[in-house]
Design an enzyme around this catalytic site. Sequence first.
Site, short mmCIF file in Angstrom:
data_model
loop_
_atom_site.label_atom_id
_atom_site.label_comp_id
_atom_site.label_asym_id
_atom_site.label_seq_id
_atom_site.Cartn_x
_atom_site.Cartn_y
_atom_site.Cartn_z
N LYS A 125 0.87 -1.19 0.00
CA LYS A 125 0.00 0.00 0.00
C LYS A 125 0.89 1.22 0.00
O LYS A 125 2.06 1.15 0.41
CB LYS A 125 -0.88 0.02 1.25
CG LYS A 125 -2.09 0.90 1.15
CD LYS A 125 -3.24 0.25 0.40
CE LYS A 125 -4.33 1.25 0.06
NZ LYS A 125 -5.50 0.60 -0.53
N ASP A 165 -6.76 4.54 -4.80
CA ASP A 165 -7.48 4.41 -3.52
C ASP A 165 -8.08 5.80 -3.30
O ASP A 165 -8.24 6.58 -4.26
CB ASP A 165 -6.52 3.99 -2.39
CG ASP A 165 -7.26 3.59 -1.10
OD1 ASP A 165 -7.70 2.45 -1.00
OD2 ASP A 165 -7.39 4.43 -0.18
P1 NDP Z 1 -12.63 8.02 -3.38
O1 NDP Z 1 -11.56 8.98 -3.11
O2 NDP Z 1 -13.08 7.82 -4.77
O3 NDP Z 1 -13.91 8.33 -2.49
C1 NDP Z 1 -13.83 8.38 -1.11
C2 NDP Z 1 -15.17 8.81 -0.55
O4 NDP Z 1 -15.14 8.72 0.87
C3 NDP Z 1 -15.51 10.24 -0.88
O5 NDP Z 1 -16.90 10.37 -0.93
C4 NDP Z 1 -14.95 10.99 0.33
O6 NDP Z 1 -15.57 12.25 0.55
C5 NDP Z 1 -15.28 10.03 1.44
N1 NDP Z 1 -14.30 10.18 2.52
C6 NDP Z 1 -12.96 10.03 2.45
N2 NDP Z 1 -12.37 10.27 3.64
C7 NDP Z 1 -13.38 10.57 4.46
C8 NDP Z 1 -13.44 10.91 5.84
N3 NDP Z 1 -12.31 10.97 6.59
N4 NDP Z 1 -14.66 11.17 6.38
C9 NDP Z 1 -15.78 11.08 5.62
N5 NDP Z 1 -15.79 10.77 4.31
C10 NDP Z 1 -14.61 10.52 3.75
O7 NDP Z 1 -12.10 6.63 -2.75
P2 NDP Z 1 -12.60 5.16 -3.06
O8 NDP Z 1 -14.05 5.16 -3.34
O9 NDP Z 1 -11.66 4.55 -4.02
O10 NDP Z 1 -12.32 4.44 -1.65
C11 NDP Z 1 -13.31 4.36 -0.63
C12 NDP Z 1 -12.93 3.24 0.33
O11 NDP Z 1 -12.85 1.99 -0.36
C13 NDP Z 1 -11.58 3.39 1.03
O12 NDP Z 1 -11.66 2.82 2.32
C14 NDP Z 1 -10.65 2.56 0.18
O13 NDP Z 1 -9.50 2.13 0.88
C15 NDP Z 1 -11.57 1.38 -0.14
N6 NDP Z 1 -11.22 0.58 -1.31
C16 NDP Z 1 -11.09 1.14 -2.54
C17 NDP Z 1 -10.79 0.36 -3.63
C18 NDP Z 1 -10.75 0.91 -5.02
O14 NDP Z 1 -10.63 0.12 -5.94
N7 NDP Z 1 -10.84 2.20 -5.22
C19 NDP Z 1 -10.51 -1.08 -3.48
C20 NDP Z 1 -10.77 -1.59 -2.15
C21 NDP Z 1 -11.08 -0.78 -1.12
P3 NDP Z 1 -14.83 13.59 0.05
O15 NDP Z 1 -14.90 13.54 -1.43
O16 NDP Z 1 -15.60 14.71 0.66
O17 NDP Z 1 -13.43 13.49 0.57
#
Ligand code: NDP
Length: 450
Positions: A125, A165
């Site tokens: 990671k 991510d």
């Molecule tokens: P994105 O950056 O595309 O989206 C993240 C989302 O979560 C946004 O809506 C963001 O809001 C919100 N968010 C992030 N940090 C916070 C916080 N501290 N408090 C509240 N809301 C928050 O990321 P992903 O969709 O790719 O990832 C989401 C989750 O899925 C993570 O845990 C990641 O590790 C996991 N994941 C992702 C994979 C992938 O393929 N992308 C694979 C496996 C797991 P805002 O825009 O306002 O920041």
Amino acid sequence: MSYVQTTLDRLQASSPGQNEFYQAAREVLESIRPLIEKDPLYSDQNIIERLVEPERQLLFRVTWQDDQNRIQVNKGFRIQFNSALGPYKGGLRFHPSVNAGIIKFLGFEQIFKNALTGLPLGGGKGGSDFNPKGRSDAEIMRFCQAYMSELYRHLGSTTDVPAGDIGVGAREIGYLFGQYKRLTASYEGVLTGKNINWGGSLVRKEATGYGAVYFAENLLNSRNESLDGKTCLVSGSGNVALYTIEKLYQLGALPVTCSDSRGCIYHDRGIDLALLKEIKEVRRGSLEEYIQQHPDARYLAVKDYPQRGHAVWHFPAQAAFPSATQNELTALDAKALIQNGVICVCEGANMPSTAAAIDLFLEAGLAYGPGKAANAGGVATSQLEMAQNASMTQWSFDEVDQRLQKIMRDIFTLSHQTAAEFGQEKNLVLGTNIAGFRRVANAMIQQGAV
Ligand code: NDP
């Protein structure tokens, strides 16, 4: 004192201040206890001590210039945790909350998740405390170039292959890839999540969200239930959340919530996915814009959330898909979910539920799909992208989607069967952790003390 507490004490002394990592390590160490007690091989080989120690941790300075020509400095991280099963694989996170403990917890979870897929993938990671919000495209590009200027020497298509991510999507992967190519004069599949026109795989963008929904459907089917007709709560509005919502609609469910770091939307008629994509993927805007077009929806700002809880989990529904970030679902939220009739919780995000929330799910007998299993569709499809790159071919959307569905079914079956083997059929935390651990640990033993 048990080996769990001894290991955690040692980790806290040698790597202080890494709470998320201790949380992730405790869950794995506690769940694999029945296996460790049954089979002395793992203790004899000192596997646990080896497994919690990353093979390599990189920490580097990222220096770049903003649009006002000021020099900015961020921290860059890459953790190469375990390569027993294949090249290090795991995403890059760009978010101001990123620190060594967060990257370590994510890298640790990735080892077991990747093992569960049955594919040749080690665990890693990376990321940075860089905050992409409010930065221009040119600033994002310069940051990505600066980040890759150090990272490139540690990557390779059979060494370490990062992906996206939080904060790292198609745009960032493009800039990172371009810089890697410039520095190495080599066009290789060293990042996944690439644009479809130059080495990406169809379905990679959708894979994590789709995979989480496929997992939930398998889990519900095993209890003679399905997602069809179910009202669902989804958190987040990024890559994982958007494609979770899309697949939920395709399977006949009704997703009624989404959230971002500032607030959440509740729309009882169902989330308007086209509008949400427009706001988040195109405009990169805030969810508040949603209610301008849908005054019948409700917007709750974070300041109005319950204390020690998240409003998104406090609406009536039958299934919940945490898809934003770690520890976004607390014990208070878990109680509300159970009281409001939720029968299934499936994690698209990494470690979104606190340990106390998970205990409540298991006590209530909920169909609970832990992130390690439920969100493995993203990394699995990344491996399909690597396979297409290596053979210089491109598979159709349908072919990749079929493979993804089979992988998610197999992960569910393996987790479920492993849980049953240890007499706890409904406990997929135990099932996923033991199944993932066993595959990695056996490979480590077979490869000797390295
Ligand atoms: P994105 O950056 O595309 O989206 C993240 C989302 O979560 C946004 O809506 C963001 O809001 C919100 N968010 C992030 N940090 C916070 C916080 N501290 N408090 C509240 N809301 C928050 O990321 P992903 O969709 O790719 O990832 C989401 C989750 O899925 C993570 O845990 C990641 O590790 C996991 N994941 C992702 C994979 C992938 O393929 N992308 C694979 C496996 C797991 P805002 O825009 O306002 O920041």
